[in-house]
Enzyme design. Structure first.
Site, short mmCIF file in Angstrom:
data_model
loop_
_atom_site.label_atom_id
_atom_site.label_comp_id
_atom_site.label_asym_id
_atom_site.label_seq_id
_atom_site.Cartn_x
_atom_site.Cartn_y
_atom_site.Cartn_z
N HIS A 67 -2.63 13.15 -47.39
CA HIS A 67 -3.86 13.94 -47.32
C HIS A 67 -3.54 15.43 -47.31
CE1 HIS A 67 -5.55 10.18 -45.14
NE2 HIS A 67 -5.86 10.14 -46.42
N HIS A 68 -2.33 15.80 -47.74
CA HIS A 68 -1.99 17.24 -47.68
C HIS A 68 -2.88 18.03 -48.63
CE1 HIS A 68 0.23 16.38 -51.34
NE2 HIS A 68 0.40 17.67 -51.53
N LYS A 109 -3.16 4.67 -53.90
CA LYS A 109 -3.11 3.54 -54.83
C LYS A 109 -3.89 2.40 -54.23
CE LYS A 109 -1.10 2.81 -58.83
NZ LYS A 109 -0.78 3.85 -59.83
N SER A 366 -6.54 12.91 -65.82
CA SER A 366 -7.54 12.49 -64.82
C SER A 366 -8.05 13.71 -64.04
CB SER A 366 -6.94 11.51 -63.83
OG SER A 366 -7.00 10.21 -64.34
P1 NAD Z 1 -1.07 -2.40 -69.51
O1 NAD Z 1 -1.57 -3.58 -68.79
O2 NAD Z 1 -1.95 -1.71 -70.49
O3 NAD Z 1 0.28 -2.77 -70.33
C1 NAD Z 1 1.37 -3.45 -69.80
C2 NAD Z 1 2.02 -4.22 -70.94
O4 NAD Z 1 3.22 -4.81 -70.47
C3 NAD Z 1 1.14 -5.35 -71.46
O5 NAD Z 1 1.07 -5.30 -72.87
C4 NAD Z 1 1.86 -6.61 -70.96
O6 NAD Z 1 1.67 -7.73 -71.81
C5 NAD Z 1 3.30 -6.13 -70.98
N1 NAD Z 1 4.16 -6.96 -70.12
C6 NAD Z 1 3.86 -7.63 -68.98
N2 NAD Z 1 4.93 -8.31 -68.53
C7 NAD Z 1 5.93 -8.04 -69.40
C8 NAD Z 1 7.29 -8.46 -69.48
N3 NAD Z 1 7.82 -9.26 -68.56
N4 NAD Z 1 8.04 -7.99 -70.49
C9 NAD Z 1 7.51 -7.16 -71.44
N5 NAD Z 1 6.23 -6.75 -71.42
C10 NAD Z 1 5.45 -7.19 -70.41
O7 NAD Z 1 -0.53 -1.41 -68.38
P2 NAD Z 1 -0.24 0.13 -68.53
O8 NAD Z 1 -1.43 0.89 -68.08
O9 NAD Z 1 0.35 0.41 -69.86
O10 NAD Z 1 0.84 0.33 -67.37
C11 NAD Z 1 2.20 -0.01 -67.58
C12 NAD Z 1 3.03 0.65 -66.51
O11 NAD Z 1 2.83 2.07 -66.57
C13 NAD Z 1 2.72 0.26 -65.07
O12 NAD Z 1 3.92 0.34 -64.33
C14 NAD Z 1 1.77 1.36 -64.60
O13 NAD Z 1 1.78 1.52 -63.20
C15 NAD Z 1 2.40 2.55 -65.30
N6 NAD Z 1 1.51 3.70 -65.50
C16 NAD Z 1 0.32 3.57 -66.15
C17 NAD Z 1 -0.47 4.70 -66.35
C18 NAD Z 1 -1.75 4.66 -67.16
O14 NAD Z 1 -2.35 5.72 -67.36
N7 NAD Z 1 -2.17 3.50 -67.65
C19 NAD Z 1 -0.06 5.94 -65.84
C20 NAD Z 1 1.16 6.03 -65.18
C21 NAD Z 1 1.93 4.90 -65.02
#
Ligand code: NAD
Length: 474
Positions: A67-68, A109, A366
């Site tokens: 909460h900083h 989160k 965002s």
């Molecule tokens: P998403 O659900 O759109 O995509 C994830 C993809 O990974 C899917 O296509 C899924 O089928 C695939 N996947 C799942 N298990 C797998 C495996 N064992 N091997 C290979 N592929 C696999 O999710 P996202 O939003 O792209 O998020 C992906 C990562 O990025 C997460 O760690 C999330 O916390 C991080 N992230 C997302 C955002 C964002 O803006 N969406 C921002 C920062 C970080």
């Protein structure tokens, strides 16, 4: 909420170890360091939802790590693997991520234990709205309090449901749309948010690839994206857009690893076509001219210049880190490398572009969306036409003084005013470039050998200043 699965605990331990290592370089007092490290609040909730005439109980959690600065900010994850430690780890990463890219938010989160792929849309809507209502009634969501966003298993549709639930319960609140980001454009979202994380990864990678000092002796030819061989794990929001923008700038996507297996072609895979193929066939396998891999984890160990894990946490660990042949590991996902895995990668001379910097494009845009919602006006709406008129006057003056006329195409190019998407992309590019150099300066100044430690330290010092200026630590 089932507590502390092994994977969640491993992830939280890794984040703590990264933090503690970076904190050892800090000038801050141990009390302030302890405050920065600890999650400020954890809220767990169980709630009933009626599905097909039967009541089912769902478990949700929201962690506000810091909460900083307010509001706190962080995505909501829908997954059967959601657990307290995992959410704590992700919330703390958000705190440090925001600080690294100078987004004035604390970290948070949330998650709900639900399988979004096997649940009906009706169930997902009921669960999302009820989870949101549980948080709203405790004043845990709000434009000045805590602002969720999409994460694994959620997207703009879920964010629209949350915004709508908030507006219904806080009827007439002018800034209500700022209670959540990642919304559809028609419901207060911002152009450029969907691709922001991937585009930010591209900007970050491009910056690293032009850093001759960092790349010295790594065997990467040329200081640009051109010809770099990339393997991406996860063709979701993050992986797809990152791969797409890198490919557009000359990179060769040689491998794509997905849940069901992977595909490889050393001459390159058209990312857009591969994405279409997977959407149409339900599988990435059997894409034209590619070799299939049944076990997609094997693909992490193939020869490439850049490995881009963009799916899950803990995928590079002590068991496979020694086999990684990439020269750069670019962390698209949150926490894809464990602390033990990292030690091995660094020992082998592999550069790691850390998650808390590299995937910060999503939270950066965002932030822009939140600013748009608070001001209740689309970026560019007031100034675009005035800018264009001013550029037209300049072009007219140049034509008059040079005696030469420009083509319509040249004139259109030179007189274009900034609209929302160009402002968002410009702000994102500037943020990723500045943050990169901020981290590199700390790395050089403190003689720190790796980017992650430097990024954590950059964040710790910035947050420490906030706490010190609050005056609560005499
Ligand atoms: P998403 O659900 O759109 O995509 C994830 C993809 O990974 C899917 O296509 C899924 O089928 C695939 N996947 C799942 N298990 C797998 C495996 N064992 N091997 C290979 N592929 C696999 O999710 P996202 O939003 O792209 O998020 C992906 C990562 O990025 C997460 O760690 C999330 O916390 C991080 N992230 C997302 C955002 C964002 O803006 N969406 C921002 C920062 C970080």
């Amino acid at each position: 909420m089932a507590n502390n699965t092994n994977e969640g605990k491993k992830f939280l331990d890794s984040v703590h170890q990264y933090f503690d290592h970076a904190a050892s370089y800090s000038r801050l007092s141990s009390g302030i360091i302890a405050q920065i490290r600890a999650p400020n609040s954890v809220y767990k909730v169980s709630f009933p939802v009626e599905i097909d005439g039967k009541v089912e109980v769902f478990e949700g959690i929201r962690v506000q790590h810091s909460h900083h600065k307010l509001p706190s900010k962080g995505g909501i994850r829908f997954s059967m693997q959601v657990d307290e430690d995992e959410v704590k780890a992700l919330a703390s990463l958000m705190t440090f991520k925001c600080a690294v890219v100078d987004v004035p938010f604390g970290g948070a989160k949330g998650g709900v234990k639900i399988n979004p792929r096997t649940s009906s849309v009706k169930t997902l809507e009921k669960v999302t709205r009820r989870y949101a209502a549980e948080l709203i009634k405790k004043n845990l969501i709000g434009p000045g309090m805590d602002v969720p966003a999409p994460d694994y298993g959620t997207g703009s549709r879920e964010m629209a449901w949350i915004a709508d639930t908030y507006q219904a319960l806080k009827y007439g609140e002018t800034n209500a749309l700022g209670c959540v980001t990642g919304k559809p454009i028609g419901q207060g979202g911002i152009r450029g948010r969907a691709e922001a994380t991937g585009l930010g990864i591209y900007f970050g990678l491009r910056e690293a690839l032009s850093d001759t000092e960092l790349l010295k002796g790594k065997g990467l030819n040329g200081n640009s994206m051109e010809g770099k061989r990339i393997i991406v794990q996860g063709l979701g929001n993050v992986g797809y857009h990152a791969a797409f923008f890198c490919q557009q700038d000359g990179a060769i996507i040689t491998g794509i690893a997905e849940r069901e297996g992977g595909i490889y072609n050393e001459n390159g895979i058209d990312v857009k076509e591969a994405f279409k193929h997977r959407s149409e066939n339900g599988s990435i396998l059997n894409f034209k001219d590619c070799k299939n891999f049944d076990n997609s984890e094997e693909m992490l160990e193939l020869d490439c210049d850049i490995l881009l894990p963009a799916a899950l946490e803990n995928v590079i660990h002590k068991g496979n880190a020694g086999n990684i042949k990439a020269k750069i590991v670019a962390e698209g996902a949150n926490g894809p490398v464990t602390r033990e895995g990292e030690e091995i990668l660094l020992r082998n001379g592999i550069i790691i572009l850390p998650d808390l910097y590299l995937n910060a494009g999503g939270v950066t845009v965002s932030y822009f969306e939140w600013l748009k919602n608070l001001s209740n006006v689309r970026f560019g709406r007031m100034g675009k036409r005035a800018e264009e008129a001013s550029y037209r006057r300049l072009v007219n003056a140049i034509e008059t003084s040079s005696g030469k006329s420009m083509t319509n195409q040249e004139r259109a190019f030179l007189t274009q005013g900034a609209d929302e998407i160009s402002l968002v992309r410009s702000g994102l590019e500037d943020t990723m470039i500045n943050a990169y150099h901020g981290i590199r300066d700390v790395m050089v100044e403190k003689n720190i050998p790796d980017l992650r430690t430097a990024a954590f330290l950059t964040a710790i010092e910035k947050i420490g200043v906030s706490y010190e200026s609050l005056g609560i630590f005499p």
